[in-house]
Design a protein around this motif. Structure first.
Motif, PDB file in Angstrom:
ATOM      1  N   PRO A 149       2.315  -2.504  -9.466  1.00  0.00           N
ATOM      2  CA  PRO A 149       3.488  -1.425  -9.770  1.00  0.00           C
ATOM      3  C   PRO A 149       3.596  -0.541 -11.160  1.00  0.00           C
ATOM      4  O   PRO A 149       4.075   0.848 -10.959  1.00  0.00           O
ATOM      5  CB  PRO A 149       4.644  -2.481  -9.577  1.00  0.00           C
ATOM      6  N   SER A 152       1.284   2.557 -11.050  1.00  0.00           N
ATOM      7  CA  SER A 152       1.763   3.307  -9.856  1.00  0.00           C
ATOM      8  C   SER A 152       2.971   3.928 -10.098  1.00  0.00           C
ATOM      9  O   SER A 152       3.181   5.319  -9.999  1.00  0.00           O
ATOM     10  CB  SER A 152       1.860   2.456  -8.560  1.00  0.00           C
ATOM     11  N   LEU A 153       3.990   3.521 -10.409  1.00  0.00           N
ATOM     12  CA  LEU A 153       5.022   3.976 -10.834  1.00  0.00           C
ATOM     13  C   LEU A 153       5.156   5.156 -11.892  1.00  0.00           C
ATOM     14  O   LEU A 153       5.622   6.261 -11.823  1.00  0.00           O
ATOM     15  CB  LEU A 153       6.121   3.058 -11.400  1.00  0.00           C
ATOM     16  N   CYS A 156       3.218   8.006 -10.294  1.00  0.00           N
ATOM     17  CA  CYS A 156       4.113   8.856  -9.364  1.00  0.00           C
ATOM     18  C   CYS A 156       5.118   9.385  -9.986  1.00  0.00           C
ATOM     19  O   CYS A 156       5.281  10.843  -9.514  1.00  0.00           O
ATOM     20  CB  CYS A 156       4.634   7.647  -8.538  1.00  0.00           C
ATOM     21  N   TYR A 163       7.907   7.363  -5.079  1.00  0.00           N
ATOM     22  CA  TYR A 163       7.186   5.728  -5.199  1.00  0.00           C
ATOM     23  C   TYR A 163       7.515   4.935  -3.967  1.00  0.00           C
ATOM     24  O   TYR A 163       6.542   4.051  -3.828  1.00  0.00           O
ATOM     25  CB  TYR A 163       7.760   5.043  -6.542  1.00  0.00           C
ATOM     26  N   ASP A 165       6.855   5.597  -1.223  1.00  0.00           N
ATOM     27  CA  ASP A 165       5.696   5.635  -0.280  1.00  0.00           C
ATOM     28  C   ASP A 165       4.587   4.689  -0.678  1.00  0.00           C
ATOM     29  O   ASP A 165       3.380   4.821  -0.299  1.00  0.00           O
ATOM     30  CB  ASP A 165       5.312   7.158  -0.069  1.00  0.00           C
ATOM     31  N   HIS A 166       4.548   3.859  -1.695  1.00  0.00           N
ATOM     32  CA  HIS A 166       3.642   3.264  -2.322  1.00  0.00           C
ATOM     33  C   HIS A 166       2.704   2.511  -1.576  1.00  0.00           C
ATOM     34  O   HIS A 166       1.591   2.395  -1.680  1.00  0.00           O
ATOM     35  CB  HIS A 166       3.973   2.653  -3.606  1.00  0.00           C
ATOM     36  N   ASP A 167       3.270   1.657  -0.400  1.00  0.00           N
ATOM     37  CA  ASP A 167       2.765   0.736   0.422  1.00  0.00           C
ATOM     38  C   ASP A 167       1.654   1.560   1.131  1.00  0.00           C
ATOM     39  O   ASP A 167       0.494   1.301   1.451  1.00  0.00           O
ATOM     40  CB  ASP A 167       3.492   0.239   1.376  1.00  0.00           C
ATOM     41  N   GLN A 170      -1.150   2.917  -1.520  1.00  0.00           N
ATOM     42  CA  GLN A 170      -2.040   1.844  -2.158  1.00  0.00           C
ATOM     43  C   GLN A 170      -2.979   1.502  -0.961  1.00  0.00           C
ATOM     44  O   GLN A 170      -4.244   1.227  -1.350  1.00  0.00           O
ATOM     45  CB  GLN A 170      -1.046   0.972  -2.495  1.00  0.00           C
ATOM     46  N   LEU A 240      -3.570  10.557  -8.254  1.00  0.00           N
ATOM     47  CA  LEU A 240      -2.807   9.524  -7.753  1.00  0.00           C
ATOM     48  C   LEU A 240      -3.745   8.305  -7.585  1.00  0.00           C
ATOM     49  O   LEU A 240      -3.427   6.948  -7.949  1.00  0.00           O
ATOM     50  CB  LEU A 240      -2.319   9.732  -6.471  1.00  0.00           C
ATOM     51  N   HIS A 244      -3.627   4.760 -10.714  1.00  0.00           N
ATOM     52  CA  HIS A 244      -3.201   3.484 -10.459  1.00  0.00           C
ATOM     53  C   HIS A 244      -4.189   2.498 -10.233  1.00  0.00           C
ATOM     54  O   HIS A 244      -4.180   1.402 -10.529  1.00  0.00           O
ATOM     55  CB  HIS A 244      -1.837   3.281  -9.439  1.00  0.00           C
ATOM     56  N   GLU A 245      -5.419   2.656  -9.251  1.00  0.00           N
ATOM     57  CA  GLU A 245      -6.300   1.651  -9.213  1.00  0.00           C
ATOM     58  C   GLU A 245      -6.780   1.043 -10.468  1.00  0.00           C
ATOM     59  O   GLU A 245      -7.069  -0.245 -10.674  1.00  0.00           O
ATOM     60  CB  GLU A 245      -7.328   2.139  -8.210  1.00  0.00           C
TER      61      GLU A 245
END
Ligand code: SF4
Lengths: 404, 64
Positions: A149, A152-153, A156, A163, A165-167, A170, A240, A244-245
């Motif tokens: 998170p 990702s946050l 985003c 955020y 829509d993160h599910d 990801q 994006l 995050h990955e």
């Protein structure tokens, strides 16, 4: 093209120890540092295992990053191909001079100063997630509670992607990076994410503001009169996923490594100035995105005394280079004080990671805050039972159960 | 010692700024290197300049 019989190995090779590169890299480097290897795509390519050769190849103008060219060496069974030509692979798939201009357009967003300005907000995000971790049940999965998170946050907010829509994104990105999924499933994940970002960019174009990176790029394009929707979708896609990955995996791997090396962890706790040096060493030791340094030759060119012919693929095995004893003494020892900044975990040359200083800052804030606020943190299962991502293009951990 | 920066080659990764923010900065717009001090003096500053040249991914920096 060289016969398959002449190849010495088939990539990707597996890590035997989760903290070390595949053991074959050492043999390759000693016996044949520039050697022919087979690839799951059916192609053959050159594999480079010496640090200096990798740096030389990556800074040579005679190698292309164009992933859509059939000569580009691929480490997955089949290329992700877009039927829709409006999608343009961003930055990592471009060559100069097109790449140089595209990078200049966005690199101002990632300067050291711009990143420092994000510090208070990142600190706040990290603190909120650690509050929630401490208030929740034990053991907890650090990947879900913190590693994933936080970056990702941050990406985003920087880009202007909701955020909420993160599910969705990801899940798309982890399926795209997983080497075990079928080409069809990879394609579906790719198209899902592309369509999502296409819609998002369209919405932003209708109401662009200075508040986020995508909005600022739209306004910049308008000013120069070169509006290019496809380029923006490609840029959003790249940033994006890359944003995050990678950092998420380094947070998890770094936490495990520091907990497993309490003497080194103690040094950081005593002197937070050492955290940045520790991060460079962690980046070097793991080199989680080693196939990002794949290219093909656009001319006959000699690297480290070997002639590479136009059209031949080359994989600079950055993880092998980062464990080259000619570049790093006792390369398999984790030593935060060795001075590892010349590693190639972020690549080298014109494609060197655009977001590297954001990654450094996030890692620094996470490690300093986590070990300060949760001093008793420990791994809740034996380390050899942890689910390392041996199946992914980006190495890391699927889960990290911790308690305190 | 004199640092020479070729902004045409610079990829804006900021490795130089991280090495020594007293010697290097980045242009706000396109991230390219700005030399704050092209003639470092003293052992530490000279060592930092050498490190920056070594790790610069664009090979945009050199010494004279
Ligand atoms: S390290 Fe090199 S490429 Fe990066 S900003 Fe400095 S001069 Fe430019």
């Amino acid at each position: 093209m060289t016969d398959v019989e002449e190849t010495t190995a088939t990539l990707p090779l597996a890590r035997k120890c989760p903290f070390s590169p595949p053991p074959e890299y050492e043999t390759l480097r000693e016996e044949s540092p520039i050697s022919r290897v087979g690839l799951p795509s059916g192609q053959t390519a050159w594999a480079l295992t010496r640090l200096e050769d990798i740096r030389e190849m990556l800074s040579s103008p005679h190698f292309s990053s164009d992933r859509r060219n059939p000569s580009f060496p691929l480490l997955v069974a089949r290329p992700v191909r877009s039927e829709d030509d409006s999608f343009r692979p961003s930055l990592i798939g471009m060559d100069p001079p097109e790449h140089s201009q595209a990078r200049r357009d966005v690199v101002g967003e990632f300067t050291v100063k711009r990143m420092k300005a994000l510090q208070p907000r990142i600190q706040q995000i990290v603190d909120e997630h650690i509050d929630a971790l401490l208030a929740g049940p034990k053991p907890a999965d650090l990947v879900q509670a913190l590693s994933l998170p936080v970056p990702s946050l941050v990406i985003c907010e920087l880009l202007g992607v909701p955020y909420a829509d993160h599910d969705f994104f990801q899940s798309c990105s982890s399926r795209m990076l997983n080497r075990e999924v079928s080409p069809e499933e990879r394609q579906t994940a790719f198209e899902g994410l592309r369509n999502y970002l296409d819609d998002l960019v369209t919405k932003k174009e209708a109401n662009a503001t200075e508040d986020d990176l995508l909005g600022r790029q739209i306004l910049k394009q308008r000013e120069s009169g070169e509006a290019d929707h496809g380029e923006l979708v490609g840029l959003a896609f790249l940033l994006l996923i890359a944003g995050h990955e990678t950092t998420a995996n380094m947070i998890s791997l770094g936490t495990v490594t520091l907990l497993e090396n309490p003497d080194q962890l103690a040094k950081i706790k005593a002197d937070p100035d050492k955290t940045l040096a520790a991060i460079e060493e962690l980046l070097r030791v793991f080199t989680i995105a080693e196939s990002a340094t794949s290219r093909f030759a656009t001319a006959d060119v000699e690297i480290g005394g070997t002639l590479i012919r136009a059209g031949e693929g080359v994989i600079g095995l950055s993880n092998a280079g980062n464990h080259d004893p000619a570049g790093f003494e006792n390369p398999d020892t984790f030593d935060i004080e060795r001075g590892a900044r010349h590693h190639v975990a972020f690549g080298f040359g014109v494609h060197q990671c655009l977001g590297q200083n954001l990654a450094r800052l996030e890692l620094q804030i996470v490690f300093d805050t986590l070990f300060r606020r949760v001093p008793g943190i420990r791994i809740a299962v034996p380390v050899d039972e942890l689910p390392f991502k041996h199946d992914s293009t980006i190495y890391g951990l699927h889960a990290l159960p911790v308690t305190w | 010692m004199k640092i020479i920066a070729d902004t045409g080659k610079c990829v804006g990764a900021g490795q130089c700024v991280l090495t020594d923010p007293d010697l290097f900065d980045q242009n706000e717009d396109d991230g390219t290197v700005l030399l704050l001090n092209a003639e470092p003096e003293g052992e530490e500053a000279e060592e930092n300049a050498r490190t920056a040249v070594h790790i610069c991914p664009g090979q945009a920096l050199s010494l004279a």
